[in-house]
Scaffold this active site. Structure first.
Site, PDB file in Angstrom:
ATOM      1  N   LYS B  79      -1.787  -0.688 -12.037  1.00 35.69           N
ATOM      2  CA  LYS B  79      -0.771  -1.484 -11.363  1.00 35.69           C
ATOM      3  C   LYS B  79      -0.771  -2.751 -11.242  1.00 35.69           C
ATOM      4  CE  LYS B  79       2.520  -0.958  -7.330  1.00 35.69           C
ATOM      5  NZ  LYS B  79       2.888  -0.221  -6.285  1.00 35.69           N
ATOM      6  N   SER B 154       7.461   1.638  -6.278  1.00 33.94           N
ATOM      7  CA  SER B 154       7.456   0.437  -6.572  1.00 33.94           C
ATOM      8  C   SER B 154       6.488   0.689  -8.036  1.00 33.94           C
ATOM      9  CB  SER B 154       6.868  -0.539  -5.848  1.00 33.94           C
ATOM     10  OG  SER B 154       5.539  -0.229  -5.223  1.00 33.94           O
ATOM     11  N   SER B 178       5.484   4.634  -2.985  1.00 40.96           N
ATOM     12  CA  SER B 178       5.562   4.133  -4.263  1.00 40.96           C
ATOM     13  C   SER B 178       4.736   4.767  -5.124  1.00 40.96           C
ATOM     14  CB  SER B 178       5.157   2.614  -3.910  1.00 40.96           C
ATOM     15  OG  SER B 178       6.055   1.894  -3.579  1.00 40.96           O
TER      16      SER B 178
END
Lengths: 479, 488, 94
Positions: B79, B154, B178
């Site tokens: 990420k 997210s 997330s």
């Protein structure tokens, strides 16, 4: 009404940089100076993703300071974030302590003309220092150096107990001396490792309410602090006398113009939005830990003073002056240990060394020679190797170009003449050349002896042993 | 079967049996990325060239016997809020468009020490604020099950890349759901560890007291394997816990007999889509069939936990994001005459709308006069929520809930009302408030063919129980029969 | 206790953010909505409850006072929008 009708009320916020090896939240060195941004890492530069880890020595040093200033040590404490934007503050928040400082409710005792006075301390807390802004060569921009960012500080906040610039100076000197003794800060004002912000207000004598206060920053010597207070008190009295009102504001002292200036735009309302730093854990102090620190605390000035008076037999005044600074006191103890003549060492410090410091505008921590060198100097006098007038010259040398006094004496050829034959030769020569004085002496004018001795000293460039000279002149004159 | 279709543990087996090489595996993924990335847009930065180089050198090291880690040569996606030295870390923000971290996050050190191969940095909502990855400054990632839909967020890029087989597994971060919510939207396994189990050093902070890094994987075994790799005390993060390291693969036991599972009724209310609700109730039934005890329970503070979450998360974020000031790194406005201009214009132009909204909100709840009513009160409610969880875990081993009230929705149809959007986090945020571990496991597809995930919530350090239950479910069901269709 | 327009402007200033007229209106609307919801925390009885500080109950995690030099200024400055003489450059600050 005049200045005499007013009372000045002051409280101090003193910031002292702690003399830990590393910064408060990262492992960068705290060393002063260095090429810009070389004592930095991703943490103290606030790179995204980095986290603070608290230096254990910072907690220990703050507690030492708390104990030495008679504070209560908190059982529970924490770190808080103080949020504001400034280029020297890379995270846009300063990690400080808000409502749970490590130390609270202490006091420091100072000497005033009216006797001893306790100045109460509100609190001592730990926080990080900010970086520095430099100006570029052409004056078009500012340059950010973060070497100092993250250097550990304690902030010592006093109650508004101070009433004159003199008291402020004594309080600061006392605080500085305590911090030096317990070895938590080197308190070098010239390097900014000890800084004081002064809150000043004035009120009519006899009034019970405090006046509106202003906060003054940017004073970097005792002298400028005293000047700033005098200026600001006069300014406030002036404003009030002219029917004006004092505005609560932060002022910057400008040493060159000798004036204070408002620091911030009034538009910029400050709201620091303090909250507990979620990156750091709670601090809990056990009684055992605090006791351990208390037990290992170095001897404080009060105790040394007592010892000097009771064991060495120094007058209180001398003991006071010697213990006012750790550096003087250590110099005294170190030199005494070498020459075993503490009274002589004390005399040297009280008179000639103090005079040199004043003339050279130096603080005791800036004394360039060692206690051993001073001790050896006293040994040379005691052994008769040099006279005390030569010793004064050696002391000047120690300030200019410190090395072992014996070496100075040898290089300069200042060794005292104690050889009887050599001295007799000089005495006879002086008597020969000063028949008038000889006659004067014989006619009962004792003063003439002094003149003759002086002439002999001149002849030997001060190196003749004055005792022997005296004795030998008397012998010759009384023949 | 193509190499890219395998799980990480299957790749490890193949490497161990010398049935394939690290280079072949890496090439297989690069081919897959070349094929699917244009549709899915999961990556912010691709590092396929470096990956191929690294694969060759790791292959050589393995052959020479210099490296014998089972993780060696396994590709991974990261990420884009996890700092990687030498490779951009953007947080999907204009603010960090060109930012290259001068250091590696602690999890990256672990990954690099094992000679794993990073394929690239994955898309996300800007600074991890959002739940659809539509708040990325750079691109909108698509859901591999239906390219018209969002992957969740997210960590949407991470979940989509795993679902699309562009990486065998990925790291995400979870502040209020997330990792779990996009995993549920994309039909993969996502685990948020107990707060403090994984070092946050190098994770660009959103909300420091809530953030955790965790694995997003194709199955439960991989979840345990990747968790093994990233956990461990880190002296650079004081909130990381100094506890003995565990081998989570030991928890992969196909047995839930005697396990007590609570079903908090507040997670099955009106806001939950009926198809989702039914799927979770089916999971509950399945657990009973497999020998666990399932019982309805109550967690009354659930609604308050959400309000608490937004107060705390935004407050911390408002402070954490102060450092983006256009001075040392990051975006600097072109329009400035003085310092104030640099601050205001850089931040106003560099941050997106949602990030600014949360900074505003966080600044407000911390500001003078409101601190006690919002932030301080929220921290007290946080204690109440923790106590409530303690009470539940004195009775149950695990809690079972939906991961998200709905399945993935169409891109661009997210509510324009921020509050409505926040309310969708209702199922996941309590876990972060409590610092507990949570996990989303795929269990069904809805009538539109979109995946549904269930959430298991464990007690502190209850990862093993959670993994065991998830593993047992996985072994006794067959979600894998469903495959992403890349429907256009 | 509804948030006011003036407060929005004040908060934006504290956060160093710029809002256009339209954004102020929109922010005001959204913030009212969100704060109204956030206010529900005040319905929870928290008498005799301590506020949490962070997610863990741990305390006293410290670092030894030992120097580790990072030693690479160039990389620390490599992301700077503007630099001079090894420092970050900004417009003149008095």
């Amino acid at each position: 009404m005049s200045r005499e009708d007013y009372e000045i009320v002051m409280g101090l916020e003193v910031h002292a940089e702690l003399s830990t090896k590393t910064k408060i939240f990262c492992s960068c060195p705290t060393e002063f100076g260095g090429e810009p941004n070389t004592h930095c890492c991703p943490i103290c530069m606030a790179m995204p993703g980095t986290l603070p880890v608290l230096n254990e020595k910072v907690v220990e040093y703050a507690i030492k300071a708390g104990i030495a200033t008679n504070c209560e040590i908190a059982k529970n404490s924490k770190n808080d974030r103080k949020n504001y934007f400034y280029p020297d503050l890379p995270k846009a928040y300063q990690i400080s302590q808000y409502d749970m400082p490590l130390c609270e409710r202490g006091y420091v005792e100072i000497e005033t003309e009216e006797g001893k006075k306790k100045i109460r301390l509100t609190r001592i807390h730990i926080e990080e220092d900010a970086g520095k802004l430099n100006h570029d060569e052409y004056g078009r921009g500012s340059l950010v150096d973060l070497n100092r960012a993250g250097v550990p500080l304690i902030e010592i906040v006093s109650e508004p107990d101070l009433r004159s610039s003199k008291e402020v100076e004594s309080y600061l000197r006392k605080l500085k001396s305590i911090l030096e003794y317990i070895e938590v800060s080197d308190c070098k004002m010239q390097e900014g490792s000890l800084r004081a912000d002064v809150n000043v207000s004035v009120r009519k004598k006899g009034a019970t309410e405090y006046g509106t206060r202003t906060e003054m920053k940017n004073m970097n010597s005792f002298r400028s602090i005293v000047r700033a207070i005098e200026y600001e008190a006069d300014r406030q009295i002036d404003v009030i006398e002219n029917g004006g009102k004092i505005e609560q504001e932060t002022l910057r002292w400008d040493d060159v113009s000798g004036r204070t200036f408002p620091m911030r735009d009034k538009e910029d309302a400050q709201d620091y939005r303090y909250f507990p730093d979620p990156d750091l854990l709670a601090i809990k102090m056990s009684d055992e830990y605090v006791e351990e620190i208390r037990r290992n605390l170095p001897e404080l000035p009060e105790s040394r003073k007592k010892r000097y008076i009771e064991e060495i037999g120094l007058p209180e005044y001398d003991a006071n002056l010697l213990t006012a600074s750790k550096y003087l006191s250590n110099l005294f103890e170190g030199a005494s240990a070498i020459c075993n003549n503490p009274k002589a060492v004390s005399n040297w410090i009280m008179t000639d060394i103090t005079k040199e410091l004043n003339e050279r505008e130096l603080e005791p921590d800036q004394i360039p020679f060692t206690a051993e060198q001073l001790g050896n100097l006293v040994v040379l006098i005691d052994k008769g190797t040099i006279s005390s007038s030569i010793a004064k010259k050696v002391l000047v040398e120690l300030f200019e170009n410190p090395k072992d006094p014996m070496k100075i004496v040898e290089e300069k050829g200042w060794i005292q003449i104690s050889d009887e034959g050599a001295i007799k030769e000089v005495v006879l020569k002086v008597l020969e050349n000063n028949q008038q004085s000889v006659a004067d002496y014989k006619a009962g004018k004792d003063k003439a002896l002094g003149f003759l001795v002086g002439q002999a000293m001149k002849e030997t460039k001060g190196k003749a042993n004055p005792g022997m000279l005296n004795k030998m002149f008397l012998e010759e004159l009384n023949k | 079967m193509e190499l890219y279709e395998l799980t990480a543990h299957e790749l490890m087996d193949k490497l161990n049996n010398k049935e394939t090489t690290i280079t072949d595996i890496t090439k297989s993924y690069i081919d897959r990325i070349n094929d699917k990335e244009k549709d899915v847009e999961a990556f912010v930065t691709l590092t396929t060239e470096q990956a191929l180089e690294k694969a060759k050198s790791v292959q050589e090291k393995v052959e020479k016997g210099e490296v014998n880690s089972k993780y060696a040569g396994i590709p991974i996606g990261i990420k884009d809020n996890i700092c990687t030295k030498g490779v951009k870390t953007t947080c999907a923000s204009r603010m960090l468009e060109n930012f290259v971290a001068p250091y590696d996050a602690t999890v990256m050190n672990k990954i690099n020490d094992e000679n794993m191969i990073m394929l690239g940095k994955l898309n996300m909502d800007e600074f991890a604020m959002g739940a659809s990855t539509e708040y990325s400054y750079f691109k909108k990632t698509k859901n591999p099950w239906d390219l018209n839909r969002v992957p969740g967020g997210s960590s949407g890029g991470s979940a989509a890349a795993v679902a699309a087989n562009m990486v065998p597994w990925a790291l995400g971060s979870d502040t209020g759901g997330s990792i779990r919510q996009p995993s549920s939207f994309c039909g993969v396994v996502g685990l948020k560890p107990t707060y403090g189990l994984v070092s946050r050093y190098g994770l660009v902070a959103f909300a420091s007291s809530l953030d955790q890094i965790g694995p997003i994987t194709k199955d439960v075994t991989d979840s345990a394997l990747l968790l093994n790799l990233i956990t461990g005390h880190d002296e650079k993060d004081t909130t990381s816990l100094d506890i003995e390291k565990k081998d989570y693969t030991k928890a992969l036991v196909n047995d839930v007999k005697g396990l007590k599972i609570g079903l908090p009724k507040e997670y099955f209310g009106d806001g939950i889509n009926p198809e989702v609700k039914q799927a979770i109730l089916d999971v509950a039934k399945k657990y009973e069939e497999m020998g666990a005890t399932v019982e309805e329970c109550s967690m009354e503070v659930t609604d308050y936990a959400l309000a608490t979450y937004y107060i705390i998360a935004c407050a911390e974020a408002s402070s954490n994001l102060g450092r983006f000031d256009g001075i040392r790194y990051g975006y600097r406005t072109k329009e400035y005459k003085n310092l104030k201009d640099i601050y205001i214009n850089s931040r106003s132009e560099g941050f997106g709308e949602e990030v600014k909204r949360r900074i505003m909100l966080g600044t407000y709840v911390l500001s003078s006069g409101y601190y006690d009513a919002y932030y301080k009160k929220a921290q007290k409610v946080r204690t109440v929520v923790k106590n409530e969880f303690d009470r539940l875990f004195s009775k149950y081993d695990l809690l079972l809930t939906p991961t998200s009230p709905t399945v993935s929705f169409n891109i661009g149809t997210r509510s324009n009302n921020p509050l409505e959007m926040y309310l969708a986090d209702i199922c996941t945020v309590s876990v972060n408030i409590g610092g507990l571990p949570g996990m989303s496991v795929p269990c069904a597809v809805d009538s539109q063919g979109m995946p549904i995930g269930f959430q298991l919530i464990g007690n502190h350090f209850g990862e093993e129980t959670m993994l065991r239950a998830a593993y047992t479910y996985e072994q006794n069901t067959n979600f894998k029969a469903n495959k992403p269709t890349f429907k256009k | 206790m509804d948030i006011s327009r003036e407060e929005i402007i004040h908060i934006a200033k504290l956060a160093n953010l710029k809002l256009t007229e339209a954004e102020i209106e929109k922010t005001l609307f959204n913030m009212k909505d969100i704060l109204n919801f956030a206010n529900t925390v005040n319905k929870v009885n928290t008498d005799n409850v301590y506020e949490s500080i962070g997610a863990t109950q741990n305390y006293n995690v410290f670092r030894k006072d030992e120097i580790k030099e990072f030693g690479d200024r160039d990389i620390l400055l490599s992301n700077a929008p503007e630099q001079e003489d090894g420092m970050f450059k900004i417009p003149k600050v008095i």
